[in-house]
Structure formats: C-alpha cells, structure tokens
Write a protein that holds these residues in place. Structure first.
Motif, PDB file in Angstrom:
ATOM      1  N   PHE A  49      35.103  39.310  43.416  1.00  0.00           N
ATOM      2  CA  PHE A  49      35.809  40.211  44.306  1.00  0.00           C
ATOM      3  C   PHE A  49      35.287  41.645  44.173  1.00  0.00           C
ATOM      4  CE2 PHE A  49      39.244  43.165  45.268  1.00  0.00           C
ATOM      5  CZ  PHE A  49      39.440  42.842  46.596  1.00  0.00           C
ATOM      6  N   PHE A  50      35.050  42.088  42.935  1.00  0.00           N
ATOM      7  CA  PHE A  50      34.550  43.449  42.735  1.00  0.00           C
ATOM      8  C   PHE A  50      33.122  43.600  43.257  1.00  0.00           C
ATOM      9  CE2 PHE A  50      38.042  43.853  39.609  1.00  0.00           C
ATOM     10  CZ  PHE A  50      38.600  45.003  40.122  1.00  0.00           C
ATOM     11  N   LYS A  51      32.321  42.534  43.116  1.00  0.00           N
ATOM     12  CA  LYS A  51      30.962  42.576  43.675  1.00  0.00           C
ATOM     13  C   LYS A  51      31.030  42.736  45.185  1.00  0.00           C
ATOM     14  CE  LYS A  51      28.704  39.880  40.092  1.00  0.00           C
ATOM     15  NZ  LYS A  51      28.501  38.480  39.680  1.00  0.00           N
ATOM     16  N   PHE A  52      31.969  41.999  45.786  1.00  0.00           N
ATOM     17  CA  PHE A  52      32.140  42.099  47.231  1.00  0.00           C
ATOM     18  C   PHE A  52      32.584  43.509  47.622  1.00  0.00           C
ATOM     19  CE2 PHE A  52      34.934  42.051  50.900  1.00  0.00           C
ATOM     20  CZ  PHE A  52      34.044  41.597  51.856  1.00  0.00           C
ATOM     21  N   ALA A  53      33.562  44.070  46.884  1.00  0.00           N
ATOM     22  CA  ALA A  53      34.056  45.415  47.170  1.00  0.00           C
ATOM     23  C   ALA A  53      32.918  46.432  47.073  1.00  0.00           C
ATOM     24  CB  ALA A  53      35.187  45.788  46.208  1.00  0.00           C
TER      25      ALA A  53
END
Lengths: 186, 186
Positions: free
Chosen positions: A155-159
């Motif tokens: 999720f953080f990579k996506f953000a």
C-alpha cells in the motif's frame, strides 16, 4: 504596509476569514496554524510584507512570526524580496501551488513514506531471519505477521507511486485548463 | 486471545515496532495515535480481539480503547465479528486498504475540501457584492483579493478532482500488479 487599517468591514471580514481558514488547514495537515495565517496575509497583500507588518496583522509575537517564516522560507512557500530604501527584510508568498505542493511533498510526504517503508522492510527481514529458530506455532504466527506487513508495504509503495506521478505529471499542465475540461466549476 | 504472552523476543520487537509505527502514522495524519496502535494490534492478530485483549496489548485505559474503536468502526476500519460461546464483543481489522482509503477520504478529506471551497466561494461573493460601494483604492485591493482567492479555489478544485479520480480508478485494479509493473520493488 499593513492592509488592516481603516479597511472596509466586508473586506476585513474576508481578510480574517482567509487567515482563519488557511490557519485551520495548516493545522489539519500537521503544520503550525501560524504558517497558514502568514501565507494568507502574504497572498492577500498586494505588496511584500515585513516581519513587523505580519506581527501587526496576525497579533502574534515577533518570535513566533520569525520562526514560522524561517520554516516557510525553507519549504519554499515564501521568499525574501528586495525593497528599495529600507534595511528591513520583506517577504512575498509563492503563489504557484504546484511549486508549493512539490516542495512540501518532496521534502516531507515522500520522505515519510520512504521511512515507513524502511521500517516495514526491516521488520520483515528480522522475521525471515528468525524463522528457522521458531517452533511450529510461532512460525505460523510469524508467517501471518509477514503477510500483513507485506500488505501494508504494498500500500505504501502504491501511495509513493501515486504521489510521484502527481508531482511529475502535475508540473507539466495548466491547472485551470484541466479543471475546466473536467467541469470543476459545477 | 492476546498474542503477547511468552512471545519470541524478535516477534515481540516487530509487534511493538508495528504498533509504534502505525501510531505515529495515525498521529501524523491528524488521527489519535491509539487508532494506529489498535489497527496494528488487530492486523497482527490471527484471531479477532476483544476490547479486553486490546487493553492488555496496548496498556491503555478501557475508556480510550473503547472510544477509539467506536471511531474506527464508524470509519469502516474495523468491524465487529461474531465469536462462538461468548457474550464479549470481538473485532477484526478491515485489511482492504482501498476500502479504508475510500472510507476515510470519502468521509473526511473530500468533505473538508468541499468545506474549504464553500468558504472561498462565499468570500468571493461577498467581495463582488460589496464592490460597487468601494472607493477606487479599495476596489483595486478587492480585485486583488478575488484573484488570489480564485487561485486557491482552483487548486482545491484540482485536489478534489485528483482525490475523486484516485478513489474511482483505484477500486478497479489490483494494487500489487500495478506496483510490479511500475518497478515498485526497487
């Protein structure tokens, strides 16, 4: 150079509403409220303001105004400008919102996401290293930990990717044009 | 059902690091730190947790745990689950990050942007109405106010559009796949 003396009451109300509103917004995004108020005072003033002007306009201490202006200068939200025949320092606001977004996100949001990703990655590595020493029950729990931390990490990579794309793409187009195309004025 | 008793030290360290990290993150985004800690405790537990389990795991008061769990239930971040042979309430975390993003943004960020836009629009209208009554000098200043507020307004419209697009588009694809395509694992 303050714009608060003998101002028409409606304009004074709008002036105060803008200081109040941007102060709240700054607070909401984890900045000092005074930063939003200073930004509002600067964009509403047709001329650059000195630290004394801002002290008068906000009714805050010179120490607070001066400290928050340094933060804003560092973030690229305001800049010092040269004014003829004075030794006082004068400031104006950066009004290009893309520059502000890029400066603030570049220096804060992306760095914070990277820090979060580092912590998650470090935790996963620790669990993987420890795995061979664990009993069956703990091994199952450790695998569960890894799955969940991996999920957060994705999720953080996506953000990070979304933020990077917005910043990269955002600088290249005319914001007003895009809003009009998308019926932003409804 | 706490997972903290006699846990391997490495796993305990990872557990604590996750509670600490998500607590900081929640704080950073303007939520109560306890909300991040509760979310971490819930995703790391393979089974649903009761309020008592969470009180034990976090070392916070039952009042604080209970209040923050209500907020999280309201935001759609956690849900109550039925557990056989008990009258206690048990909870599990929503692990679909898109749902969380949509719930939190839908109920907070978008509403806040709309509120900011309303204030800006109201200020512009007030200035336009007042304009005919103003002297030349104040008229020039009022026009300057309108220009600057319009510029902020455009920015918030753009931010709303970006958020709406992310939420609309985001629900339709596989996050992991997208990250892999974009080399997110570097």
């Amino acid at each position: 150079m303050t714009d608060n003396e003998n101002l028409d009451p409606t304009m004074q109300a709008v002036h105060d509403s803008m200081l109040d509103g941007l102060g709240q917004l700054a607070d909401y995004f984890g900045f000092n409220r005074v930063i939003g108020q200073l930004y509002a005072a600067l964009i509403l003033s047709p001329e650059p303001l000195s630290l004394d002007d801002m002290v008068n306009s906000l009714g805050k201490s010179k120490a607070s105004v001066s400290m928050n202006m340094r933060t804003m200068e560092h973030l690229g939200i305001v800049r010092e400008v040269w004014v003829r025949d004075t030794r006082k320092k004068y400031y104006e606001a950066e009004t290009d919102m893309w520059k502000i977004l890029t400066n603030v996100m570049g220096s804060r949001e992306l760095r914070d996401i990277d820090r979060a990703l580092d912590v998650l990655q470090h935790n996963i590595e620790q669990l993987r290293e420890k795995m061979p020493d664990l009993g069956d029950e703990e091994k199952t729990l450790a695998k569960h930990y890894i799955d969940r931390i991996d999920q957060l990490s994705d999720f953080f990579k996506f953000a990070r990717m979304v933020l990077t794309s917005i910043l990269k793409y955002g600088a290249t187009f005319d914001m007003t044009e895009l809003i009009e195309q998308n019926g932003g004025d409804d």
